[in-house]
Scaffold this motif. Structure first.
Motif, PDB file in Angstrom:
ATOM      1  N   GLU A 109      69.525  58.109  49.131  1.00 14.21           N
ATOM      2  CA  GLU A 109      69.406  59.483  48.635  1.00 14.21           C
ATOM      3  C   GLU A 109      69.882  59.611  47.196  1.00 14.21           C
ATOM      4  O   GLU A 109      70.687  58.824  46.702  1.00 14.21           O
ATOM      5  N   THR A 110      69.329  60.622  46.511  1.00 10.53           N
ATOM      6  CA  THR A 110      69.734  60.917  45.137  1.00 10.53           C
ATOM      7  C   THR A 110      69.986  62.414  45.013  1.00 10.53           C
ATOM      8  O   THR A 110      69.464  63.213  45.796  1.00 10.53           O
ATOM      9  N   ASP A 111      70.763  62.770  44.018  1.00 10.28           N
ATOM     10  CA  ASP A 111      71.028  64.190  43.779  1.00 10.28           C
ATOM     11  C   ASP A 111      69.799  64.823  43.141  1.00 10.28           C
ATOM     12  O   ASP A 111      69.307  64.344  42.118  1.00 10.28           O
ATOM     13  N   LEU A 112      69.295  65.889  43.760  1.00  5.48           N
ATOM     14  CA  LEU A 112      68.061  66.514  43.303  1.00  5.48           C
ATOM     15  C   LEU A 112      68.195  67.128  41.911  1.00  5.48           C
ATOM     16  O   LEU A 112      67.261  67.064  41.102  1.00  5.48           O
ATOM     17  N   ALA A 113      69.345  67.691  41.619  1.00  9.04           N
ATOM     18  CA  ALA A 113      69.519  68.394  40.349  1.00  9.04           C
ATOM     19  C   ALA A 113      69.703  67.455  39.163  1.00  9.04           C
ATOM     20  O   ALA A 113      69.344  67.796  38.035  1.00  9.04           O
ATOM     21  N   THR A 114      70.252  66.270  39.426  1.00 12.96           N
ATOM     22  CA  THR A 114      70.591  65.385  38.308  1.00 12.96           C
ATOM     23  C   THR A 114      69.944  64.002  38.418  1.00 12.96           C
ATOM     24  O   THR A 114      69.164  63.593  37.564  1.00 12.96           O
ATOM     25  N   GLU A 115      70.268  63.271  39.487  1.00  9.23           N
ATOM     26  CA  GLU A 115      69.877  61.865  39.586  1.00  9.23           C
ATOM     27  C   GLU A 115      68.372  61.663  39.747  1.00  9.23           C
ATOM     28  O   GLU A 115      67.785  60.783  39.097  1.00  9.23           O
ATOM     29  N   TYR A 116      67.752  62.446  40.607  1.00  9.24           N
ATOM     30  CA  TYR A 116      66.317  62.280  40.849  1.00  9.24           C
ATOM     31  C   TYR A 116      65.497  62.456  39.569  1.00  9.24           C
ATOM     32  O   TYR A 116      64.729  61.556  39.203  1.00  9.24           O
ATOM     33  N   PRO A 117      65.642  63.561  38.838  1.00 11.25           N
ATOM     34  CA  PRO A 117      64.867  63.689  37.599  1.00 11.25           C
ATOM     35  C   PRO A 117      65.269  62.668  36.544  1.00 11.25           C
ATOM     36  O   PRO A 117      64.419  62.196  35.773  1.00 11.25           O
ATOM     37  N   ALA A 118      66.538  62.301  36.497  1.00 16.82           N
ATOM     38  CA  ALA A 118      66.979  61.297  35.519  1.00 16.82           C
ATOM     39  C   ALA A 118      66.331  59.946  35.808  1.00 16.82           C
ATOM     40  O   ALA A 118      65.928  59.234  34.877  1.00 16.82           O
ATOM     41  N   ASN A 119      66.226  59.594  37.069  1.00 20.28           N
ATOM     42  CA  ASN A 119      65.591  58.338  37.446  1.00 20.28           C
ATOM     43  C   ASN A 119      64.107  58.333  37.064  1.00 20.28           C
ATOM     44  O   ASN A 119      63.579  57.331  36.573  1.00 20.28           O
ATOM     45  N   LEU A 120      63.431  59.456  37.295  1.00 19.05           N
ATOM     46  CA  LEU A 120      62.021  59.557  36.924  1.00 19.05           C
ATOM     47  C   LEU A 120      61.855  59.396  35.418  1.00 19.05           C
ATOM     48  O   LEU A 120      60.958  58.679  34.952  1.00 19.05           O
ATOM     49  N   ARG A 121      62.706  60.053  34.661  1.00 18.41           N
ATOM     50  CA  ARG A 121      62.622  59.961  33.198  1.00 18.41           C
ATOM     51  C   ARG A 121      62.817  58.522  32.723  1.00 18.41           C
ATOM     52  O   ARG A 121      62.127  58.054  31.815  1.00 18.41           O
ATOM     53  N   ARG A 122      63.749  57.829  33.343  1.00 22.66           N
ATOM     54  CA  ARG A 122      64.026  56.459  32.932  1.00 22.66           C
ATOM     55  C   ARG A 122      62.824  55.550  33.226  1.00 22.66           C
ATOM     56  O   ARG A 122      62.457  54.704  32.402  1.00 22.66           O
ATOM     57  N   TYR A 123      62.193  55.732  34.387  1.00 21.55           N
ATOM     58  CA  TYR A 123      60.992  54.953  34.709  1.00 21.55           C
ATOM     59  C   TYR A 123      59.896  55.211  33.673  1.00 21.55           C
ATOM     60  O   TYR A 123      59.235  54.287  33.204  1.00 21.55           O
TER      61      TYR A 123
END
Length: 247
Positions: A109-123
């Motif tokens: 799991e990832t944090d929806l507010a921070t980690e999830y969008p940050a991971n997408l941006r990094r990809y």
């Protein structure tokens, strides 16, 4: 089981076909490579990956999706490094189902507010640095039907977050979540469940798998994604088979 003809008819009613103009000879286009990056709903055995690749012409279609993957584990388990080789021209990134915070997901799991969008941006950033063109794909809808025939949307936050990232970073986005949910509702619960396998339920019962797809489902949903890709990224429309591939 719904036929591909019925599938096309339903999409026509929904306004989801006929938008991408296909050339008479797709094979005349220069060969390219498209890689799928995501979770089980993209894979060849449980997702739409087989049907997606079958509906392309003159494309080296590489499936790097992994069951159970989230935006965190896909990188952690070394899958992201593998997905970049051989280098694709285009990459379809679809995550969300396993990023949801729940007891069953544990360290996925990832944090929806921070980690999830940050991971997408990094990809996205790393794909672009590598010379790969990314396309975001919102997580496909699960077939959780209510008594009124409507589907319970269990991923609205992840869909919204992905759309925001796509807009901020100017990335093409295929809203597969909305497209698939509308399609399943149009089909109805009984027919929609025929697109997927069954699994063991409580007390020895057999119940529909409301997330994954069988072979017929792979071809129906794979065609759906290919058509949506052609509308979202018109330069890829020459690589779509004019007629839907059959299992």
């Amino acid at each position: 089981m719904p036929s591909l003809l019925r599938f096309t008819g339903i999409l026509a009613l929904l306004g989801l076909v006929g938008c991408a103009k296909l050339p008479a000879d797709p094979a005349a286009s220069p060969k390219i490579r498209i890689t799928l990056v995501g979770d089980s709903t993209q894979t060849e055995k449980q997702g739409y990956g087989t049907g997606f690749c079958a509906n392309l012409v003159n494309v080296d279609c590489v499936n790097r999706a992994k069951g159970g993957a989230s935006t965190k584990t896909y990188r952690r388990d070394g899958l992201w490094a593998t997905a970049q080789f051989p280098k694709p021209d285009w990459m379809l990134l679809q995550f969300g189902h396993n990023d949801v915070q729940s007891a069953s997901h544990g360290d996925r799991e990832t944090d929806l507010a921070t980690e999830y969008p940050a991971n997408l941006r990094r990809y996205i950033e790393e794909a672009r640095v590598a010379g790969i063109k990314p396309v975001l794909v919102t997580p496909i809808a699960r077939r959780y039907f209510q008594a009124d025939g409507k589907i319970v949307d269990d991923l609205p936050g992840h869909v919204s977050a992905m759309k925001k990232v796509a807009a901020e970073m100017n990335v093409p986005l295929i809203d597969l979540h909305e497209i698939s949910q509308r399609y399943f509702e149009q089909l109805g619960e009984i027919e929609a469940h025929k697109l997927g396998p069954t699994k063991a339920g409580p007390n020895g019962t057999t119940v529909p798998d409301k997330t994954h797809f069988n072979q017929q489902g792979s071809y129906v949903l794979g065609r759906m994604v290919v058509e949506a890709m052609g509308r979202t990224v018109p330069e890829l429309s020459p690589y779509i088979r004019p007629l839907a591939a059959k299992p």
